[in-house]
Design a protein around this motif. Structure first.
Motif, PDB file in Angstrom:
ATOM      1  N   GLN A   1       0.809  -1.229   0.000  1.00  0.00           N
ATOM      2  CA  GLN A   1       0.000   0.000   0.000  1.00  0.00           C
ATOM      3  C   GLN A   1       0.839   1.274   0.000  1.00  0.00           C
ATOM      4  O   GLN A   1       0.346   2.338  -0.318  1.00  0.00           O
ATOM      5  N   LEU A   2       2.095   1.155   0.376  1.00  0.00           N
ATOM      6  CA  LEU A   2       2.925   2.361   0.524  1.00  0.00           C
ATOM      7  C   LEU A   2       3.958   2.531  -0.581  1.00  0.00           C
ATOM      8  O   LEU A   2       4.528   3.612  -0.746  1.00  0.00           O
ATOM      9  N   LYS A   3       4.230   1.462  -1.318  1.00  0.00           N
ATOM     10  CA  LYS A   3       5.441   1.479  -2.145  1.00  0.00           C
ATOM     11  C   LYS A   3       5.430   2.531  -3.258  1.00  0.00           C
ATOM     12  O   LYS A   3       6.487   2.939  -3.720  1.00  0.00           O
ATOM     13  N   SER A   4       4.242   2.994  -3.639  1.00  0.00           N
ATOM     14  CA  SER A   4       4.203   4.021  -4.692  1.00  0.00           C
ATOM     15  C   SER A   4       4.314   5.433  -4.113  1.00  0.00           C
ATOM     16  O   SER A   4       4.335   6.413  -4.853  1.00  0.00           O
ATOM     17  N   ILE A   5       4.359   5.563  -2.800  1.00  0.00           N
ATOM     18  CA  ILE A   5       4.429   6.902  -2.184  1.00  0.00           C
ATOM     19  C   ILE A   5       5.894   7.277  -1.969  1.00  0.00           C
ATOM     20  O   ILE A   5       6.611   6.612  -1.227  1.00  0.00           O
ATOM     21  N   PRO A   6       6.362   8.327  -2.644  1.00  0.00           N
ATOM     22  CA  PRO A   6       7.782   8.657  -2.538  1.00  0.00           C
ATOM     23  C   PRO A   6       8.206   9.122  -1.143  1.00  0.00           C
ATOM     24  O   PRO A   6       7.479   9.854  -0.475  1.00  0.00           O
ATOM     25  N   VAL A   7       9.373   8.656  -0.759  1.00  0.00           N
ATOM     26  CA  VAL A   7       9.985   9.074   0.503  1.00  0.00           C
ATOM     27  C   VAL A   7      11.258   9.836   0.141  1.00  0.00           C
ATOM     28  O   VAL A   7      12.088   9.332  -0.618  1.00  0.00           O
ATOM     29  N   ILE A   8      11.409  11.034   0.688  1.00  0.00           N
ATOM     30  CA  ILE A   8      12.626  11.808   0.456  1.00  0.00           C
ATOM     31  C   ILE A   8      13.564  11.525   1.616  1.00  0.00           C
ATOM     32  O   ILE A   8      13.300  11.911   2.755  1.00  0.00           O
ATOM     33  N   GLY A   9      14.680  10.882   1.295  1.00  0.00           N
ATOM     34  CA  GLY A   9      15.609  10.375   2.306  1.00  0.00           C
ATOM     35  C   GLY A   9      16.013   8.990   1.837  1.00  0.00           C
ATOM     36  O   GLY A   9      15.168   8.244   1.325  1.00  0.00           O
ATOM     37  N   PRO A  10      17.291   8.619   2.000  1.00  0.00           N
ATOM     38  CA  PRO A  10      17.769   7.361   1.435  1.00  0.00           C
ATOM     39  C   PRO A  10      17.246   6.134   2.165  1.00  0.00           C
ATOM     40  O   PRO A  10      16.781   6.222   3.299  1.00  0.00           O
ATOM     41  N   GLN A  11      17.366   4.995   1.504  1.00  0.00           N
ATOM     42  CA  GLN A  11      17.103   3.712   2.152  1.00  0.00           C
ATOM     43  C   GLN A  11      18.242   3.429   3.137  1.00  0.00           C
ATOM     44  O   GLN A  11      19.273   4.109   3.129  1.00  0.00           O
ATOM     45  N   ALA A  12      18.051   2.399   3.968  1.00  0.00           N
ATOM     46  CA  ALA A  12      19.009   2.129   5.046  1.00  0.00           C
ATOM     47  C   ALA A  12      20.443   1.991   4.519  1.00  0.00           C
ATOM     48  O   ALA A  12      21.394   2.457   5.162  1.00  0.00           O
ATOM     49  N   GLU A  13      20.589   1.393   3.352  1.00  0.00           N
ATOM     50  CA  GLU A  13      21.938   1.188   2.822  1.00  0.00           C
ATOM     51  C   GLU A  13      22.639   2.526   2.585  1.00  0.00           C
ATOM     52  O   GLU A  13      23.773   2.730   3.023  1.00  0.00           O
ATOM     53  N   GLY A  14      21.976   3.439   1.913  1.00  0.00           N
ATOM     54  CA  GLY A  14      22.557   4.766   1.662  1.00  0.00           C
ATOM     55  C   GLY A  14      22.737   5.562   2.944  1.00  0.00           C
ATOM     56  O   GLY A  14      23.678   6.339   3.090  1.00  0.00           O
ATOM     57  N   ALA A  15      21.805   5.353   3.900  1.00  0.00           N
ATOM     58  CA  ALA A  15      21.880   6.072   5.171  1.00  0.00           C
ATOM     59  C   ALA A  15      23.091   5.649   5.994  1.00  0.00           C
ATOM     60  O   ALA A  15      23.469   6.318   6.962  1.00  0.00           O
ATOM     61  N   GLN A  16      23.730   4.530   5.585  1.00  0.00           N
ATOM     62  CA  GLN A  16      24.963   4.110   6.259  1.00  0.00           C
ATOM     63  C   GLN A  16      26.067   5.163   6.112  1.00  0.00           C
ATOM     64  O   GLN A  16      27.034   5.159   6.870  1.00  0.00           O
ATOM     65  N   LEU A  17      25.940   6.024   5.122  1.00  0.00           N
ATOM     66  CA  LEU A  17      26.920   7.112   4.995  1.00  0.00           C
ATOM     67  C   LEU A  17      26.980   7.903   6.294  1.00  0.00           C
ATOM     68  O   LEU A  17      28.017   8.451   6.644  1.00  0.00           O
ATOM     69  N   GLU A  18      25.856   7.973   7.000  1.00  0.00           N
ATOM     70  CA  GLU A  18      25.848   8.608   8.321  1.00  0.00           C
ATOM     71  C   GLU A  18      25.818   7.572   9.441  1.00  0.00           C
ATOM     72  O   GLU A  18      26.444   7.777  10.482  1.00  0.00           O
ATOM     73  N   GLY A  19      25.128   6.480   9.217  1.00  0.00           N
ATOM     74  CA  GLY A  19      24.882   5.496  10.280  1.00  0.00           C
ATOM     75  C   GLY A  19      26.106   4.702  10.678  1.00  0.00           C
ATOM     76  O   GLY A  19      26.163   4.145  11.766  1.00  0.00           O
ATOM     77  N   SER A  20      27.100   4.642   9.785  1.00  0.00           N
ATOM     78  CA  SER A  20      28.346   3.949  10.107  1.00  0.00           C
ATOM     79  C   SER A  20      29.529   4.758   9.606  1.00  0.00           C
ATOM     80  O   SER A  20      29.729   4.917   8.409  1.00  0.00           O
ATOM     81  N   LYS A  21      30.327   5.249  10.561  1.00  0.00           N
ATOM     82  CA  LYS A  21      31.510   6.046  10.193  1.00  0.00           C
ATOM     83  C   LYS A  21      32.505   5.168   9.439  1.00  0.00           C
ATOM     84  O   LYS A  21      33.210   5.649   8.552  1.00  0.00           O
ATOM     85  N   ASP A  22      32.548   3.888   9.807  1.00  0.00           N
ATOM     86  CA  ASP A  22      33.454   2.966   9.124  1.00  0.00           C
ATOM     87  C   ASP A  22      33.020   2.792   7.668  1.00  0.00           C
ATOM     88  O   ASP A  22      33.834   2.887   6.746  1.00  0.00           O
ATOM     89  N   PHE A  23      31.732   2.593   7.453  1.00  0.00           N
ATOM     90  CA  PHE A  23      31.204   2.473   6.089  1.00  0.00           C
ATOM     91  C   PHE A  23      31.540   3.739   5.287  1.00  0.00           C
ATOM     92  O   PHE A  23      32.024   3.667   4.157  1.00  0.00           O
ATOM     93  N   SER A  24      31.316   4.900   5.889  1.00  0.00           N
ATOM     94  CA  SER A  24      31.519   6.137   5.134  1.00  0.00           C
ATOM     95  C   SER A  24      33.003   6.365   4.838  1.00  0.00           C
ATOM     96  O   SER A  24      33.366   6.799   3.749  1.00  0.00           O
ATOM     97  N   LYS A  25      33.877   6.020   5.792  1.00  0.00           N
ATOM     98  CA  LYS A  25      35.323   6.169   5.532  1.00  0.00           C
ATOM     99  C   LYS A  25      35.763   5.229   4.413  1.00  0.00           C
ATOM    100  O   LYS A  25      36.551   5.611   3.543  1.00  0.00           O
ATOM    101  N   GLN A  26      35.247   4.008   4.436  1.00  0.00           N
ATOM    102  CA  GLN A  26      35.627   3.059   3.377  1.00  0.00           C
ATOM    103  C   GLN A  26      35.095   3.520   2.021  1.00  0.00           C
ATOM    104  O   GLN A  26      35.763   3.364   1.002  1.00  0.00           O
ATOM    105  N   PHE A  27      33.893   4.085   2.047  1.00  0.00           N
ATOM    106  CA  PHE A  27      33.300   4.613   0.811  1.00  0.00           C
ATOM    107  C   PHE A  27      34.187   5.734   0.244  1.00  0.00           C
ATOM    108  O   PHE A  27      34.497   5.771  -0.936  1.00  0.00           O
ATOM    109  N   MET A  28      34.617   6.633   1.130  1.00  0.00           N
ATOM    110  CA  MET A  28      35.493   7.739   0.683  1.00  0.00           C
ATOM    111  C   MET A  28      36.783   7.184   0.084  1.00  0.00           C
ATOM    112  O   MET A  28      37.259   7.655  -0.943  1.00  0.00           O
TER     113      MET A  28
END
Ligand code: AMP
Ligand code: GLY
Length: 424
Positions: A87-114
């Motif tokens: 029922q919700l999947k067609s409603i846009p959400v502004i803000g990343p999914q959990a994977e993209g949010a790891q850029l903030e949610g995990s400093k280790d993930f974001s450092k490795q990404f950089m």
């Protein structure tokens, strides 16, 4: 269209103010909101991580778009929750999914990404309880001071700047062996200290196209002259005078483009804001951190300078045609002064009656920690209310915001009178 904003701070008040100006905005809801957001839409008492409650609200009110203010629901997967629900999947959400949010949610993930995408940042290494001894041996190799960062979300308290080796050893041990920040410090990033002036740049992206929003500088310490304890932010200015065209071009080429391309090449979907926290080191930008949302109180300085319809921009993110949308930025300067509760950032006073809002002369008022109690407005949070003035030059903006802040009164009221004056 009906829009739901998740959150309850000054950032969400500024969003509510801005979105409510759009011709495209039908009914506006804010969950849970505050006394300020209630002036632009309807507050609904649902917390930002109550996904089932949010679902009911979205279905009951015929919400067509959800804008997520803070990081917590993003890191916990609110966007993924929508996508997984018929029922919700067609409603846009502004803000990343959990994977993209790891850029903030995990400093280790974001450092490795950089690192993977050659984005300039401080040298660092990540350690765990098992590799604590290696961590202790690494500390003397990176010079003083030493920056220790808990990997996970720690309510803005997970970064320690240690001025001696002994302190760094003790803190690293506390974090890894004794879970100083709970699960958030199961991993710790040990990082070189960057010398320079901090600033933030905000990017809005549909995952493919991007727009660079105005830059801003935030003032984190409680005391004047940048002294005392860290806070969520005591004020902000936009634009940042030293972030001229040459410097911004370096940020775009060295950081923004590699970030967007990096997300794409790793198949990490990303629709929302990327907050790029930077250090200007002798004219070269170095990453300090990513956040997966807008800043607070930076949003309160950034949004008043955006002249375009913000709902249109968010639709561009939702529909993947952000490149076709217009972003007009005002040449004026915005200064924001954050008024806080007595005692903040420690234990602070609450439920104090606020008066004097009608005396504000030439500023916007964005409520942060307030609630309406009958006819009265009372304080509820540490950061109480943001006063933003938009003027032709920085000096006037700073003076006006400071003057207007002093027209508001509540028991224990405090604000910094030196926001931005270092930049004049
Ligand atoms: P963060 O949670 O990553 O934003 O870190 C909090 C604050 O610590 C930043 O806003 C900076 O003021 C400071 N900080 C973090 N990393 C560094 C670094 N490598 N060098 C200097 N200051 C830093
Ligand atoms: N003002 C800093 C932040 O929003 O993280």
């Amino acid at each position: 269209m009906n829009i739901l904003i998740l959150g309850s701070g000054g950032r969400e008040s500024a969003f509510a103010w801005k979105l409510s100006q759009s011709k495209k905005c039908g009914q506006l809801f804010i969950a849970p909101g505050n006394a300020g957001t209630g002036q632009y839409g309807t507050n609904v008492n649902i917390t930002v991580t109550d996904f089932e409650g949010i679902k009911q609200l979205v279905l009951d009110k015929g919400i067509n778009l959800v804008l997520v203010g803070p990081e917590e629901p993003l890191v916990k997967g609110v966007h993924d929750f929508f996508l997984a629900d018929e029922q919700l999947k067609s409603i846009p959400v502004i803000g990343p999914q959990a994977e993209g949010a790891q850029l903030e949610g995990s400093k280790d993930f974001s450092k490795q990404f950089m690192e993977r995408h050659n984005i300039p940042a401080a040298t660092s290494k990540t350690f765990t309880r098992e590799t604590l001894q290696e961590g202790i041996e690494y500390l003397p190799t990176i010079g003083l001071p030493i920056v220790l960062k808990a990997d996970g979300l720690a309510a803005g308290k997970g970064v320690l700047i240690c001025t001696t080796l002994q302190e760094a050893q003790a803190e690293l041990t506390e974090m890894l062996a004794n879970a100083k920040f709970g699960a958030a410090s199961a991993k710790v990033v040990v990082e070189q200290f960057l010398q320079g002036i901090e600033l933030s740049v905000f990017v809005l992206t549909d995952g493919n196209n991007y727009k660079i929003l105005p830059s801003a500088k935030d003032y984190k310490r409680i005391g004047e002259g940048d002294t005392g304890l860290n806070t969520g932010g005591m004020g902000s200015v936009s634009p940042v005078p030293f972030a001229d065209e040459v410097f911004l071009k370096k940020i775009e080429d060295r950081i923004i483009i590699p970030t967007i391309e990096g997300l794409k090449s790793e198949n990490i979907p990303y629709k929302g804001f990327i907050f790029i926290g930077l250090m200007n080191c002798d004219g070269d930008p170095y990453m300090i951190e990513y956040n997966c949302r807008m800043g607070d109180p930076e949003t309160e300085s950034v949004l008043p300078r955006i002249e375009s319809d913000f709902v249109e921009l968010l639709l561009g993110v939702a529909e993947g045609n952000l490149n076709e949308k217009e972003l007009i930025i005002s040449n004026k300067v915005a200064a924001t002064v954050m008024m806080v509760a007595g005692g903040y950032p420690g234990t602070y006073l609450k439920d104090r009656v606020m008066t004097g809002m009608e005396n504000i002369r030439d500023s916007y008022v964005f409520h942060a920690g307030t609630y309406a109690d009958g006819d009265e407005i009372k304080t509820s949070g540490g950061r109480v209310i943001a006063i933003t003035s938009l003027q032709d030059d920085m000096f006037t903006a700073l003076q006006q915001a400071t003057a207007d802040a002093s027209r508001i009164y509540y028991d224990g009221m405090y604000f910094r009178k030196d926001i931005g004056f270092d930049l004049l």
